[in-house]
Design a protein around this motif. Structure first.
Motif, mmCIF file in Angstrom:
data_model
loop_
_atom_site.group_PDB
_atom_site.id
_atom_site.type_symbol
_atom_site.label_atom_id
_atom_site.label_comp_id
_atom_site.label_asym_id
_atom_site.label_seq_id
_atom_site.Cartn_x
_atom_site.Cartn_y
_atom_site.Cartn_z
ATOM 1 N N THR A 228 17.437 0.859 13.776
ATOM 2 C CA THR A 228 16.281 0.185 13.161
ATOM 3 C C THR A 228 16.741 -0.815 12.107
ATOM 4 N N ARG B 142 5.389 0.423 16.410
ATOM 5 C CA ARG B 142 5.263 0.680 17.846
ATOM 6 C C ARG B 142 3.819 0.450 18.301
ATOM 7 N N ILE C 60 21.650 5.229 21.009
ATOM 8 C CA ILE C 60 20.254 4.829 21.100
ATOM 9 C C ILE C 60 20.187 3.319 21.230
ATOM 10 N N ARG D 280 18.676 6.459 15.280
ATOM 11 C CA ARG D 280 17.473 5.613 15.287
ATOM 12 C C ARG D 280 17.364 4.842 13.973
ATOM 13 N N ILE E 204 8.447 -2.529 18.591
ATOM 14 C CA ILE E 204 9.407 -1.828 19.455
ATOM 15 C C ILE E 204 8.755 -1.590 20.810
ATOM 16 N N LEU F 32 17.350 0.170 21.027
ATOM 17 C CA LEU F 32 15.997 -0.294 20.692
ATOM 18 C C LEU F 32 15.837 -1.718 21.205
ATOM 19 N N ASP G 268 12.596 2.496 23.284
ATOM 20 C CA ASP G 268 13.395 3.335 22.400
ATOM 21 C C ASP G 268 14.075 4.357 23.302
ATOM 22 N N SER H 196 21.531 -1.336 18.887
ATOM 23 C CA SER H 196 21.953 -0.021 19.333
ATOM 24 C C SER H 196 22.831 0.625 18.266
#
Length: 111
Positions: A73, A40, A103, A69, A90, A105, A93, A57
């Motif tokens: 990932t 990040r 989630i 997450r 990223i 990303l 998020d 996702s």
């Protein structure tokens, strides 16, 4: 004597649905995508060449943000690896808890 199976059938259907949602298989990383570094911090990709945008996702009825997450990932690493990338920055998020926990990303792949 009459048997009423409708309530039992409804309960069974609900239990089956909840069981299927709660026991969704987890995604295992493949060796190539496990080598993709996810960060990040923009400084971590300085000097690298932009390959393209990537996103992933994950969703699960009672999924925790941490587990979702982790799954997202792994998916974003796989997408980046398929583009020949070695790193993902990223940029977004986003965790949502309605209607089910999910989630998203969004990132940029670099090599």
């Amino acid at each position: 004597m009459r048997f009423h199976l409708a309530p039992v059938s409804a309960c069974f259907a609900i239990a089956l649905f909840l069981g299927a949602c709660a026991s969704a298989p987890e995604i295992a990383p493949d060796p190539r995508s496990a080598k993709v570094f996810v960060t990040r911090n923009p400084d971590d990709v300085k000097g690298k060449t932009r390959v393209g945008d990537v996103s992933a996702s994950a969703e699960k009825l009672f999924g925790t943000p941490e587990n979702l997450r982790k799954q997202a990932t792994i998916k974003i690493q796989q997408e980046a690896a398929s583009k020949g990338a070695t790193a993902v920055l990223i940029q977004k998020d986003d965790f949502q808890s309605t209607p089910i926990n999910n989630i998203n990303l969004i990132g940029v792949a670099y090599k």
